[in-house]
Every structure is written in C-alpha cells, then in structure tokens.
Design an enzyme around this catalytic site. Structure first.
Site, PDB file in Angstrom:
ATOM      1  N   HIS A  12     -98.257  59.884   0.139  1.00 47.26           N
ATOM      2  CA  HIS A  12     -97.691  60.045   1.486  1.00 47.26           C
ATOM      3  C   HIS A  12     -96.238  60.489   1.389  1.00 47.26           C
ATOM      4  O   HIS A  12     -95.436  59.857   0.705  1.00 47.26           O
ATOM      5  CB  HIS A  12     -97.767  58.732   2.263  1.00 47.26           C
ATOM      6  CG  HIS A  12     -99.162  58.276   2.554  1.00 47.26           C
ATOM      7  ND1 HIS A  12     -99.776  58.512   3.757  1.00 47.26           N
ATOM      8  CD2 HIS A  12    -100.063  57.604   1.795  1.00 47.26           C
ATOM      9  CE1 HIS A  12    -101.001  57.997   3.731  1.00 47.26           C
ATOM     10  NE2 HIS A  12    -101.208  57.436   2.548  1.00 47.26           N
ATOM     11  N   GLY A 168    -103.266  54.829   8.302  1.00 48.71           N
ATOM     12  CA  GLY A 168    -102.644  53.756   9.078  1.00 48.71           C
ATOM     13  C   GLY A 168    -103.471  52.488   9.019  1.00 48.71           C
ATOM     14  O   GLY A 168    -104.371  52.363   8.193  1.00 48.71           O
ATOM     15  N   GLU A 198    -110.061  49.744   2.493  1.00 48.22           N
ATOM     16  CA  GLU A 198    -108.796  49.255   1.928  1.00 48.22           C
ATOM     17  C   GLU A 198    -108.492  47.877   2.531  1.00 48.22           C
ATOM     18  O   GLU A 198    -108.539  46.871   1.849  1.00 48.22           O
ATOM     19  CB  GLU A 198    -107.663  50.256   2.237  1.00 48.22           C
ATOM     20  CG  GLU A 198    -106.294  49.835   1.726  1.00 48.22           C
ATOM     21  CD  GLU A 198    -105.167  50.751   2.214  1.00 48.22           C
ATOM     22  OE1 GLU A 198    -105.373  51.537   3.162  1.00 48.22           O
ATOM     23  OE2 GLU A 198    -104.055  50.657   1.653  1.00 48.22           O
TER      24      GLU A 198
END
Ligand SMILES: [Zn+2]
Length: 328
Positions: A12, A168, A198
């Site tokens: 990211h 997110g 996750e």
C-alpha cells in the site's frame, strides 16, 4: 537475502511513505501535522507491539494521507517507494492505493491515478525496477464511490493500472455489496485481487473467488481454518498475497510459529510474500523473507519456486514476466 531478486505484489502506497517525506511535504504545502521531528512521526505512523486488531492498525494511515493530497506529493511518494524497493533488489512491484482518499484538496480521481503512475515511471527510467498500479476501493465506501474509481481508472488499464482491489476493515460477507463494482471492473478488463480472510473468515475468500472472480487474494490466511475455502483456493489455483508481519500485528495470526505460508506452499497452494505496508509495519521485503525463511528453513530451490510462481501471479504483460524470469 538483500541481494535475492524480489517481486512484491501487495504494498500500500499510503502505508509505505518515508517518515521524513511526511515532514518535507507538510512543510512545503503548509500542512499542519502533530510534530516536525522524524522520531515523533515514526512513532505516530508505525504500529505498536500492543496493536489488537486490523481496525487499530488502519488508524495509522490517517497521518500519511494528510500529505497525499497534491499531484507533486503523490508522484514523489510513488517514486520513493520504488526507489526504496529497488535498493533491496525488488525488480517488480504492484503498488496499491485508494484514489478517493486523495481528493480532499480538489484533485480529480484521474489526476490522482496519473500522478502515481508518473512517479512510478520516473523511477523506472532511473532504476532497474518496473511497477504497476492496483486501484483499491475501500469497503467502508459506497457502491457509487467504487464505480467512480472503476470508471476513472478505465483509461489507464494496461497503461499503468492493472487491477482493482477491495481493502480496509473486513466484515463477514462483504463481497455481495460490491458485486456491481467488480463486475463492471472485470468487464473493462481490470484484473481482480481482493483482501479477504484477514480479519474475517474463509467464507469471504470463497465469496471473493465465486462472486467477484478474484484471481488473487490479499492475505487469505484464515483459509487454514476452513476446509471449503482452502480447497477452493487450491483447486482454482488462486494466488495468495501473504504478509507475515502485518498479519501478526493485526492479530490475523497469533504467532510466527503458526504462520501458514510454508504449510500452504508444501501442499501446493500458490503463495507470494509481501510487506503490505513498509512504514506502518516498519519492515521491508528482505525482512519478511528473512523471517519466514529462517523460521521454516526454506531453501534456495524453494525460494526459486516461490519466485517463479510469483512471476505468474503478477498482473504484468508477458514481456515483463520473461524479464523477471531472467533474474533467477
Ligand atoms: Zn493490504
């Protein structure tokens, strides 16, 4: 480890900004930040040992995003990420970011995407590294916002942009809501990678593959607890973008000893190794490879296999894939 050729598929942009760059841009653009001392900024953007969840981890992105609101800053940050990556012999990197986080000062989504591509191109001209962009939609955003990103990125497909992503905080069964967004993206020719499994169960991995057509999964570590999800990843040859330190920090996995990468690999699942966020997690890819290879005694032949699988997992063109194969 530092000299090994490397590929990074899950990184990211806003989680990988140099702390000193946050200060430099804040000064240049008169942006108020809590401190102008590098040690303080490091403290504020790096996750602490006692981090308890993905949501807490995600709070670290607020400060970097404050200084990612101009064309110049976005270009600089993208350039520096590739500059940092090539120092540890990363040959190819797919950089992801959520364009809608960078519209606070009036930039259009197209301008934001173009600025990041410009930074990547500039680094490519100087260093022996190539890069592409993955556009992230945040799961907290609306379907309309997701479609806005897909539309804005359309003209950059295969001209710097290669895929769409959902990122997110992760709720159970988030995929349904975003089906119109990802369907449209696939229709336009985007590749699809989805953060799933996750902070929530393997069911999200199943949905990401079956409902959204994901060819790669960000993290996916929770499939180890759900046979159906595990079998689907394996039979569909879906690549996992695994990020060990980040997964420990967000408590997706409790301990490095239980990190499933090597078990997955030995069982024929396609794994790739990534940082997720270089600054927020305070790591680089060398660090991650070192950690996992020492822990599980992974040898050079196995590294070569993982590297070659990672080449196939890239969303790059055949020419780039062949170029990447020449390094191992
Ligand atoms: Zn991620």
């Amino acid at each position: 480890m530092r000299k090994l050729p490397k590929i990074e598929l899950h990184c990211h942009l806003d989680g990988s900004v140099r702390p000193q760059t946050i200060i430099d841009i804040a000064k240049r653009e008169n942006i108020e930040i809590p401190s102008y001392k590098e040690s303080d900024i490091k403290e504020l953007v790096m996750v602490k040992k006692d981090c308890t969840s993905l949501n807490e981890y995600l709070e670290k992105f607020d400060l970097p995003n404050k200084v990612m609101q101009s064309k110049e800053s976005l270009k600089q940050i993208a350039f520096e990420l590739l500059e940092d990556a090539q120092r540890e012999n990363v040959k190819y990197i797919e950089v992801r970011f959520a364009p809608l986080l960078h519209t606070n000062k009036g930039l259009s989504v197209e301008e934001i995407i173009q600025s990041v591509i410009d930074g990547i191109k500039e680094a490519q001209n100087i260093y022996d590294i190539k890069g592409n962009v993955i556009l992230s939609c945040l799961r907290t955003m609306s379907v309309e916002d997701g479609l806005k990103v897909v539309e804005a990125g359309k003209k950059f497909i295969n001209k710097g942009v290669v895929a769409i992503d959902l990122a997110g905080c992760e709720e159970e069964r988030f995929c349904n809501k975003f089906k119109p967004v990802i369907d449209k993206a696939r229709e336009y020719g985007y590749n699809v990678t989805i953060h799933a499994g996750e902070a929530a169960s393997g069911q999200n991995v199943i949905d990401a593959i079956n409902l959204l057509g994901a060819k790669r999964i960000g993290h996916g570590v929770r499939i180890k607890d759900m046979k159906e999800a595990y079998d689907l990843v394996k039979s569909n040859k879906v690549y996992l973008e695994m990020c060990p330190t980040s997964n420990i920090q967000t408590k997706a996995i409790d301990d490095f000893n239980n990190y499933p990468l090597y078990d997955f690999y030995k069982d024929g699942i396609y794994v790739t190794l990534n940082t997720d966020n270089r600054t927020v997690s305070n790591i680089d890819l060398t660090n991650e490879i070192d950690l996992i290879f020492r822990k599980f005694n992974i040898n050079k032949i196995e590294y070569k296999n993982i590297y070659l699988n990672t080449v196939e997992a890239t969303f790059s063109d055949e020419e780039t894939k062949n170029w990447l194969k020449s390094f191992i």
